[in-house]
Write an enzyme that holds these catalytic residues in place. Structure first.
Site, PDB file in Angstrom:
ATOM      1  CB  CYS A  41      -4.674  10.615  11.156  1.00 10.06           C
ATOM      2  SG  CYS A  41      -3.052   9.981  11.522  1.00 10.06           S
ATOM      3  NE  ARG A  96      -6.608   4.458   5.431  1.00 12.34           N
ATOM      4  CZ  ARG A  96      -5.572   4.707   6.214  1.00 12.34           C
ATOM      5  NH1 ARG A  96      -5.690   4.694   7.519  1.00 12.34           N
ATOM      6  NH2 ARG A  96      -4.389   4.976   5.704  1.00 12.34           N
ATOM      7  NE  ARG A 104       0.642  10.060   9.777  1.00 17.51           N
ATOM      8  CZ  ARG A 104       0.358   8.936   9.134  1.00 17.51           C
ATOM      9  NH1 ARG A 104      -0.742   8.309   9.364  1.00 17.51           N
ATOM     10  NH2 ARG A 104       1.193   8.447   8.251  1.00 17.51           N
ATOM     11  CE  LYS A 164      -1.674   1.805   4.018  1.00 18.90           C
ATOM     12  NZ  LYS A 164      -1.486   3.267   4.104  1.00 18.90           N
ATOM     13  CG  ASN A 165       2.529   2.560   3.610  1.00 17.05           C
ATOM     14  OD1 ASN A 165       1.344   2.868   3.474  1.00 17.05           O
ATOM     15  ND2 ASN A 165       3.082   2.319   4.784  1.00 17.05           N
ATOM     16  CG  ASP A 172       2.834   1.129   9.369  1.00 14.97           C
ATOM     17  OD1 ASP A 172       2.519   2.054  10.147  1.00 14.97           O
ATOM     18  OD2 ASP A 172       3.010   1.320   8.154  1.00 14.97           O
TER      19      ASP A 172
HETATM   20  C1  UD1 Z   1       4.534   6.556   6.240  1.00 15.67           C
HETATM   21  C2  UD1 Z   1       3.563   5.411   6.099  1.00 15.67           C
HETATM   22  C3  UD1 Z   1       3.098   4.936   7.465  1.00 15.67           C
HETATM   23  C4  UD1 Z   1       4.292   4.584   8.320  1.00 15.67           C
HETATM   24  C5  UD1 Z   1       5.250   5.775   8.388  1.00 15.67           C
HETATM   25  C6  UD1 Z   1       6.512   5.467   9.157  1.00 15.67           C
HETATM   26  C7  UD1 Z   1       2.476   5.873   4.012  1.00 15.67           C
HETATM   27  C8  UD1 Z   1       1.213   6.191   3.303  1.00 15.67           C
HETATM   28  N1  UD1 Z   1       2.422   5.849   5.339  1.00 15.67           N
HETATM   29  O1  UD1 Z   1       3.821   7.644   6.831  1.00 15.67           O
HETATM   30  O2  UD1 Z   1       2.289   3.770   7.278  1.00 15.67           O
HETATM   31  O3  UD1 Z   1       3.836   4.302   9.625  1.00 15.67           O
HETATM   32  O4  UD1 Z   1       5.630   6.169   7.048  1.00 15.67           O
HETATM   33  O5  UD1 Z   1       7.142   4.345   8.622  1.00 15.67           O
HETATM   34  O6  UD1 Z   1       3.498   5.607   3.387  1.00 15.67           O
HETATM   35  N2  UD1 Z   1       6.712  14.206  10.852  1.00 15.67           N
HETATM   36  C9  UD1 Z   1       6.848  15.522  11.221  1.00 15.67           C
HETATM   37  N3  UD1 Z   1       6.911  16.456  10.221  1.00 15.67           N
HETATM   38  C10 UD1 Z   1       6.858  16.123   8.898  1.00 15.67           C
HETATM   39  C11 UD1 Z   1       6.741  14.762   8.535  1.00 15.67           C
HETATM   40  C12 UD1 Z   1       6.667  13.809   9.537  1.00 15.67           C
HETATM   41  O7  UD1 Z   1       6.886  15.863  12.405  1.00 15.67           O
HETATM   42  O8  UD1 Z   1       6.921  17.019   8.046  1.00 15.67           O
HETATM   43  C13 UD1 Z   1       6.586  13.177  11.906  1.00 15.67           C
HETATM   44  C14 UD1 Z   1       5.209  12.505  11.855  1.00 15.67           C
HETATM   45  O9  UD1 Z   1       4.237  13.265  12.569  1.00 15.67           O
HETATM   46  C15 UD1 Z   1       5.500  11.171  12.479  1.00 15.67           C
HETATM   47  C16 UD1 Z   1       6.940  10.875  12.036  1.00 15.67           C
HETATM   48  O10 UD1 Z   1       7.498  12.124  11.659  1.00 15.67           O
HETATM   49  O11 UD1 Z   1       5.450  11.280  13.887  1.00 15.67           O
HETATM   50  C17 UD1 Z   1       7.059   9.885  10.898  1.00 15.67           C
HETATM   51  O12 UD1 Z   1       6.404  10.394   9.773  1.00 15.67           O
HETATM   52  P1  UD1 Z   1       6.730   9.930   8.286  1.00 15.67           P
HETATM   53  O13 UD1 Z   1       7.962   9.091   8.240  1.00 15.67           O
HETATM   54  O14 UD1 Z   1       6.678  11.137   7.429  1.00 15.67           O
HETATM   55  O15 UD1 Z   1       5.498   8.986   7.972  1.00 15.67           O
HETATM   56  P2  UD1 Z   1       4.449   9.115   6.800  1.00 15.67           P
HETATM   57  O16 UD1 Z   1       5.141   9.339   5.518  1.00 15.67           O
HETATM   58  O17 UD1 Z   1       3.366  10.049   7.200  1.00 15.67           O
END
Ligand code: UD1
Length: 422
Positions: free
Chosen positions: A116, A395, A121, A22-23, A303
């Site tokens: 969420c 999802r 996030r 999915k990701n 996850d």
């Molecule tokens: C992706 C995955 C999710 C997985 C996560 C970590 C998808 C659709 N989702 O989510 O399933 O759990 O990677 O492996 O691919 N953060 C900030 N600022 C930012 C971006 C992130 O503070 O600009 C924080 C987030 O709030 C979170 C952490 O960093 O606490 C990790 O986020 P990130 O690695 O970006 O995860 P996603 O890409 O949202």
């Protein structure tokens, strides 16, 4: 209102095949926007998040056709640069079109994702990284407005954010000069995105390491790409096999992508045999208590934290689960406590004291992975478990109920209005 009803205590054995990740699929769909023409993606899972992303692409002017697990995306002409709130609110990952729109059109208007169920996030790392490569960003009325052409830069991410790494890759592939991304995410899904972009003609080196170098190219062309196997779906079925005694064989993914999880499963008392595209798991003795802490790849994946916690809930002692990636990912613990689990939360730590048995109960799916974990707990609980709010599970898990039935589980999807009486 659909629910999943599980009758606990039926042995699980057999083989299950996982689909494409999915990701990864969601980001590859966004990446297709970078090249005029028709891109083909294979091994795309049939899940609701993919349907939402297809809607996002259609709103941007692309044409998306699904045949079985193959998507064709015709991005010859894009007619909009807006990802509207009504879609972003349904799926936060749709913000990954930000980088692709900037790359292709030099502008994007993307709704800001809210919080969420697993935390706030934020998107600040994405914004800071895009600004460093020359994209002007403003945020007004709940939208991110991005405009400009990417120029090379040396970007150090504050945290190896998966989403920020992906947006930066897609925004910079068609830019000028060299973009060096330090502290880049190393998840296999990043490797898959880079493989697809390289197949489209991009010049990218270092995927899978903390430093990725993107040298801008003038154009990209469509590609035919197969989505990498879903390591998280695979881990979910392997933990199901570990909860029961198995043997359960899971195919369709690269075991190296689950290395730390497989090591933890072995230390928990399971026998794990790896082969080229899968793993067989079984267990004869008790589940041993152990500690896990979630971290960016190659650390333990956040996850799989909830599914693994379901396993530790039945271990022979106390375990500490530390959640380092998301701030609010323990809601699952309150639900499984309704089934008799003994879990105490303190900030980002969970102390899990193993109990001898879980008892079936009506529970609510708190989020995608927590929902799947509750179904797993139901498989080994005494009596019946009814999991509601399963739209979360839809999802990310294609045919979850059918795949579990294929392993021998007594599980069904029912339409209920009152879970207590299902
Ligand atoms: C992706 C995955 C999710 C997985 C996560 C970590 C998808 C659709 N989702 O989510 O399933 O759990 O990677 O492996 O691919 N953060 C900030 N600022 C930012 C971006 C992130 O503070 O600009 C924080 C987030 O709030 C979170 C952490 O960093 O606490 C990790 O986020 P990130 O690695 O970006 O995860 P996603 O890409 O949202």
């Amino acid at each position: 209102m659909d629910a999943i009803v599980v009758e606990g205590g039926h042995p699980l054995t057999g083989q299950v095949r996982v689909g494409g990740a999915k990701n990864s699929a969601l980001k590859l769909m966004a990446a297709a926007l970078l090249a005029p023409g028709v891109t083909t993606l294979r091994n795309v899972p049939d899940i609701s998040d993919v349907a939402v992303m297809a809607e996002v692409l259609e709103r941007l002017g692309a044409h998306v056709v699904r045949t079985d697990h193959t998507l064709t995306i015709d991005a010859t002409e894009l007619t909009s640069h807006e990802a509207p709130y009504d879609l972003v609110v349904r799926m936060r990952a749709s913000t990954c079109v930000l980088g692709a729109l900037v790359g292709r059109l030099g502008r994007a208007h993307v709704a800001m994702p809210g919080g969420c169920n697993i935390g706030s996030r934020k998107i600040d790392i994405h914004v800071a990284a895009l600004e460093q490569i020359g994209i002007e960003i403003s945020t007004e009325h709940g939208y991110i407005d991005a405009e400009g052409a990417a120029h090379g830069a040396h970007v150090m991410l504050d945290f190896p954010s998966v989403g920020a790494t992906e947006n930066l890759l897609m925004a910079s592939v068609l830019g000028d000069g060299e973009t060096i991304i330090e502290n880049a995410a190393r998840e296999p899904e990043i490797g898959d995105l880079v493989a697809m972009l390289v197949g489209m003609g991009a010049d990218i080196a270092g995927a899978g390491s903390p430093t990725i170098t993107v040298t801008g190219v003038g154009t990209l062309h469509p590609v035919d790409h197969t989505v990498v196997g879903d390591r998280i779906e695979a881990g979910t079925y392997l933990i199901a096999g570990a909860l029961d005694s198995g043997p359960v064989t899971v195919t369709g993914f690269d075991p190296d992508h689950l290395d730390i999880v497989l090591q933890k499963l072995e230390r928990a008392g399971c026998v794990v045999s790896r082969f080229a595209d899968g793993v067989t798991i079984s267990r004869t003795g008790p589940i041993h208590a152990l500690d896990i802490q979630t971290l960016p790849y190659p650390g333990f994946p956040t996850d799989l934290q909830a599914p693994f916690m379901a396993l530790l809930a039945l271990a022979d002692g106390g375990s500490v689960v530390t959640e380092n990636v998301f701030e609010n990912r323990f809601i699952f613990a309150d639900e499984i406590a309704r089934m008799g689990a003994d879990i105490r939360i303190d900030g980002h730590y969970a102390l899990v004291r193993g109990v001898a048995a879980l008892s079936g109960a009506p529970v609510r799916s708190p989020d995608l992975r927590g929902g799947a974990a509750l179904v797993l707990a139901g498989l080994v609980a005494e009596g019946r478990t009814v999991v509601t709010d399963i739209h979360h599970i839809d999802r990310g898990y294609e045919g979850f109920v059918d795949k579990l039935r294929g392993l021998g589980a007594i599980v069904s999807r029912v339409d209920v209005t009152d879970p207590e009486t299902a």
